[in-house]
Design a protein around this motif. Structure first.
Motif, PDB file in Angstrom:
ATOM      1  N   ASP A 138       0.865  -1.175   0.000  1.00  0.00           N
ATOM      2  CA  ASP A 138       0.000   0.000   0.000  1.00  0.00           C
ATOM      3  C   ASP A 138       0.906   1.231   0.000  1.00  0.00           C
ATOM      4  O   ASP A 138       1.395   1.654   1.042  1.00  0.00           O
ATOM      5  CB  ASP A 138      -0.901  -0.028   1.223  1.00  0.00           C
ATOM      6  CG  ASP A 138      -1.930   1.085   1.222  1.00  0.00           C
ATOM      7  OD1 ASP A 138      -1.898   1.930   0.310  1.00  0.00           O
ATOM      8  OD2 ASP A 138      -2.762   1.102   2.145  1.00  0.00           O
ATOM      9  N   MET A 139       1.160   1.767  -1.182  1.00  0.00           N
ATOM     10  CA  MET A 139       2.110   2.862  -1.325  1.00  0.00           C
ATOM     11  C   MET A 139       1.684   4.103  -0.535  1.00  0.00           C
ATOM     12  O   MET A 139       2.515   4.797   0.029  1.00  0.00           O
ATOM     13  CB  MET A 139       2.293   3.223  -2.800  1.00  0.00           C
ATOM     14  CG  MET A 139       2.993   2.135  -3.594  1.00  0.00           C
ATOM     15  SD  MET A 139       4.626   1.737  -2.950  1.00  0.00           S
ATOM     16  CE  MET A 139       5.529   3.184  -3.414  1.00  0.00           C
ATOM     17  N   LYS A 140       0.400   4.365  -0.474  1.00  0.00           N
ATOM     18  CA  LYS A 140      -0.082   5.546   0.241  1.00  0.00           C
ATOM     19  C   LYS A 140       0.287   5.460   1.726  1.00  0.00           C
ATOM     20  O   LYS A 140       0.782   6.418   2.312  1.00  0.00           O
ATOM     21  CB  LYS A 140      -1.593   5.665   0.064  1.00  0.00           C
ATOM     22  CG  LYS A 140      -2.174   6.968   0.501  1.00  0.00           C
ATOM     23  CD  LYS A 140      -3.651   7.020   0.127  1.00  0.00           C
ATOM     24  CE  LYS A 140      -4.232   8.378   0.424  1.00  0.00           C
ATOM     25  NZ  LYS A 140      -5.642   8.447   0.044  1.00  0.00           N
ATOM     26  N   ARG A 141       0.077   4.297   2.331  1.00  0.00           N
ATOM     27  CA  ARG A 141       0.415   4.113   3.748  1.00  0.00           C
ATOM     28  C   ARG A 141       1.920   4.093   3.960  1.00  0.00           C
ATOM     29  O   ARG A 141       2.415   4.584   4.970  1.00  0.00           O
ATOM     30  CB  ARG A 141      -0.209   2.828   4.276  1.00  0.00           C
ATOM     31  CG  ARG A 141      -1.729   2.925   4.386  1.00  0.00           C
ATOM     32  CD  ARG A 141      -2.335   1.643   4.868  1.00  0.00           C
ATOM     33  NE  ARG A 141      -1.885   1.357   6.220  1.00  0.00           N
ATOM     34  CZ  ARG A 141      -2.003   0.175   6.795  1.00  0.00           C
ATOM     35  NH1 ARG A 141      -2.535  -0.831   6.153  1.00  0.00           N
ATOM     36  NH2 ARG A 141      -1.565  -0.007   8.016  1.00  0.00           N
ATOM     37  N   VAL A 146       4.213   5.705   2.175  1.00  0.00           N
ATOM     38  CA  VAL A 146       4.700   7.085   2.073  1.00  0.00           C
ATOM     39  C   VAL A 146       4.373   7.855   3.342  1.00  0.00           C
ATOM     40  O   VAL A 146       5.207   8.600   3.859  1.00  0.00           O
ATOM     41  CB  VAL A 146       4.104   7.776   0.825  1.00  0.00           C
ATOM     42  CG1 VAL A 146       4.373   9.269   0.839  1.00  0.00           C
ATOM     43  CG2 VAL A 146       4.663   7.140  -0.437  1.00  0.00           C
ATOM     44  N   GLN A 147       3.187   7.675   3.884  1.00  0.00           N
ATOM     45  CA  GLN A 147       2.803   8.349   5.123  1.00  0.00           C
ATOM     46  C   GLN A 147       3.707   7.920   6.274  1.00  0.00           C
ATOM     47  O   GLN A 147       4.145   8.744   7.077  1.00  0.00           O
ATOM     48  CB  GLN A 147       1.335   8.059   5.455  1.00  0.00           C
ATOM     49  CG  GLN A 147       0.850   8.712   6.717  1.00  0.00           C
ATOM     50  CD  GLN A 147       0.867  10.227   6.640  1.00  0.00           C
ATOM     51  OE1 GLN A 147       0.732  10.803   5.570  1.00  0.00           O
ATOM     52  NE2 GLN A 147       1.044  10.872   7.761  1.00  0.00           N
ATOM     53  N   LYS A 167       7.074   9.597   5.960  1.00  0.00           N
ATOM     54  CA  LYS A 167       6.998  11.013   6.340  1.00  0.00           C
ATOM     55  C   LYS A 167       7.042  11.162   7.854  1.00  0.00           C
ATOM     56  O   LYS A 167       7.704  12.049   8.373  1.00  0.00           O
ATOM     57  CB  LYS A 167       5.718  11.644   5.792  1.00  0.00           C
ATOM     58  CG  LYS A 167       5.776  11.935   4.317  1.00  0.00           C
ATOM     59  CD  LYS A 167       4.486  12.593   3.859  1.00  0.00           C
ATOM     60  CE  LYS A 167       4.505  12.852   2.367  1.00  0.00           C
ATOM     61  NZ  LYS A 167       3.239  13.445   1.898  1.00  0.00           N
TER      62      LYS A 167
END
Length: 52
Positions: A17-20, A22-23, A26
């Motif tokens: 899950d790229m979105k998670r 990346v988060q 960060k």
């Protein structure tokens, strides 16, 4: 692990899950760097254990 019924083959695939991801990166990058104290009790205790 759960046994699958006879005649059924289960292939488990986990897509990242790229979105998670990346988060999470960060959060790690923005976290403040904590410097350990120079004379902490844990440091003194570990020195005593090493010298024993």
């Amino acid at each position: 692990m759960i046994n699958s019924p006879k005649g059924i083959v289960v292939h488990r695939e986990f897509e990242p899950d790229m979105k998670r991801m990346v988060q999470a990166l960060k959060v790690v990058l923005e976290a403040p760097i904590v410097q350990p104290a120079q004379d902490s009790q844990t440091d003194k205790a570990s020195v005593r254990e090493e010298s024993a």
